[in-house]
Motif scaffolding. Structure first.
Motif, PDB file in Angstrom:
ATOM      1  N   ASP A  41       0.844  -1.195   0.000  1.00 19.40           N
ATOM      2  CA  ASP A  41       0.000   0.000   0.000  1.00 19.40           C
ATOM      3  C   ASP A  41       0.874   1.238   0.000  1.00 19.40           C
ATOM      4  O   ASP A  41       1.908   1.268   0.670  1.00 19.40           O
ATOM      5  CB  ASP A  41      -0.897   0.038   1.245  1.00 19.40           C
ATOM      6  CG  ASP A  41      -1.857  -1.136   1.308  1.00 19.40           C
ATOM      7  OD1 ASP A  41      -2.647  -1.284   0.354  1.00 19.40           O
ATOM      8  OD2 ASP A  41      -1.800  -1.887   2.294  1.00 19.40           O
ATOM      9  N   GLY A 100      -2.464   6.022  -0.155  1.00 21.40           N
ATOM     10  CA  GLY A 100      -3.650   5.216  -0.392  1.00 21.40           C
ATOM     11  C   GLY A 100      -3.972   5.047  -1.871  1.00 21.40           C
ATOM     12  O   GLY A 100      -4.888   4.313  -2.231  1.00 21.40           O
ATOM     13  N   ASP A 111      -3.108   3.650  -5.580  1.00 19.65           N
ATOM     14  CA  ASP A 111      -2.333   2.584  -6.198  1.00 19.65           C
ATOM     15  C   ASP A 111      -1.179   3.127  -7.039  1.00 19.65           C
ATOM     16  O   ASP A 111      -0.084   2.574  -7.030  1.00 19.65           O
ATOM     17  CB  ASP A 111      -3.243   1.692  -7.057  1.00 19.65           C
ATOM     18  CG  ASP A 111      -2.478   0.541  -7.663  1.00 19.65           C
ATOM     19  OD1 ASP A 111      -2.040  -0.341  -6.910  1.00 19.65           O
ATOM     20  OD2 ASP A 111      -2.288   0.545  -8.895  1.00 19.65           O
ATOM     21  N   ARG A 121       2.248   3.615  -5.280  1.00 19.86           N
ATOM     22  CA  ARG A 121       3.014   2.529  -4.659  1.00 19.86           C
ATOM     23  C   ARG A 121       4.450   2.562  -5.140  1.00 19.86           C
ATOM     24  O   ARG A 121       4.721   2.721  -6.321  1.00 19.86           O
ATOM     25  CB  ARG A 121       2.372   1.174  -4.961  1.00 19.86           C
ATOM     26  CG  ARG A 121       1.100   0.972  -4.174  1.00 19.86           C
ATOM     27  CD  ARG A 121       0.331  -0.279  -4.549  1.00 19.86           C
ATOM     28  NE  ARG A 121       1.150  -1.440  -4.747  1.00 19.86           N
ATOM     29  CZ  ARG A 121       0.858  -2.383  -5.646  1.00 19.86           C
ATOM     30  NH1 ARG A 121      -0.200  -2.295  -6.426  1.00 19.86           N
ATOM     31  NH2 ARG A 121       1.648  -3.436  -5.772  1.00 19.86           N
TER      32      ARG A 121
END
Length: 184
Positions: free
Chosen positions: A15, A19, A21, A24
């Motif tokens: 994660d 928050g 994607d 990341r």
């Protein structure tokens, strides 16, 4: 002839702190794997003339680390590839990726690298490979793992003619396969 190098981003954190994607980052293994695949590319020319990179942080980090490892593996100065960050590579399906590849005709690199994401990159590699190394095709069937690299050649001088099943899979490798080769 045109050469296409499909590189999936390296291993990431589960994660992102934000928050999102797309934010990341690579984890420690991902950084090591990106360096390993970059070193392999540096020792197995020819190198990409142009690189199209997803705007996701993990794809950009994969390219930066792999690029630095490629430079370290090659002693002579090489021309730097033209690099372009593309939003449309994030989450792209094979047909979208193929459209992006065909648009490379505008800059006309002989060797093009895409750095993106599964499942699109894996599906694209399978759909493009009409012939080639049987062992590589079998290894690629299951997955294009993180930091996995599929190299395909096309018998054309025109990127707009690249099509499904027209590619020859020249090589498939990954950090895990590279480590297995060292252990053998």
């Amino acid at each position: 002839m045109r050469r296409l190098m499909l590189l999936r981003h390296a291993k990431t954190e589960h994660d992102a702190p934000s928050g999102h994607d797309q934010d990341r980052r690579l984890d420690e293994r991902g950084r090591l794997d990106a360096a390993a695949i970059g070193t392999w590319i540096g020792r197995h020319p020819p190198f990409p003339d142009a690189v199209l990179v997803s705007t996701a942080v993990r794809a950009q980090q994969t390219w930066e680390i792999a690029r630095d490892a490629m430079k370290d593996a090659v002693r002579e100065r090489r021309p730097q590839p033209q690099v372009e960050l593309l939003d449309e590579l994030y989450g792209a399906e094979p047909t979208q990726l193929l459209r992006t590849i065909r648009m490379a005709e505008a800059t006309n690199p002989a060797r093009l690298m895409l750095i993106g994401h599964n499942p699109g990159m894996h599906e694209l590699a399978l759909m493009l490979a009409g012939s080639g190394d049987g062992a590589a095709k079998k290894a690629l069937e299951d997955n294009l793992p993180t930091a996995g690299l599929a190299i395909l050649d096309f018998a054309t001088d025109d990127w707009s003619e690249v099509a499904f099943r027209r590619g020859k899979l020249v090589r498939f490798t990954s950090p895990k396969l590279l480590k297995q080769a060292l252990d053998d």
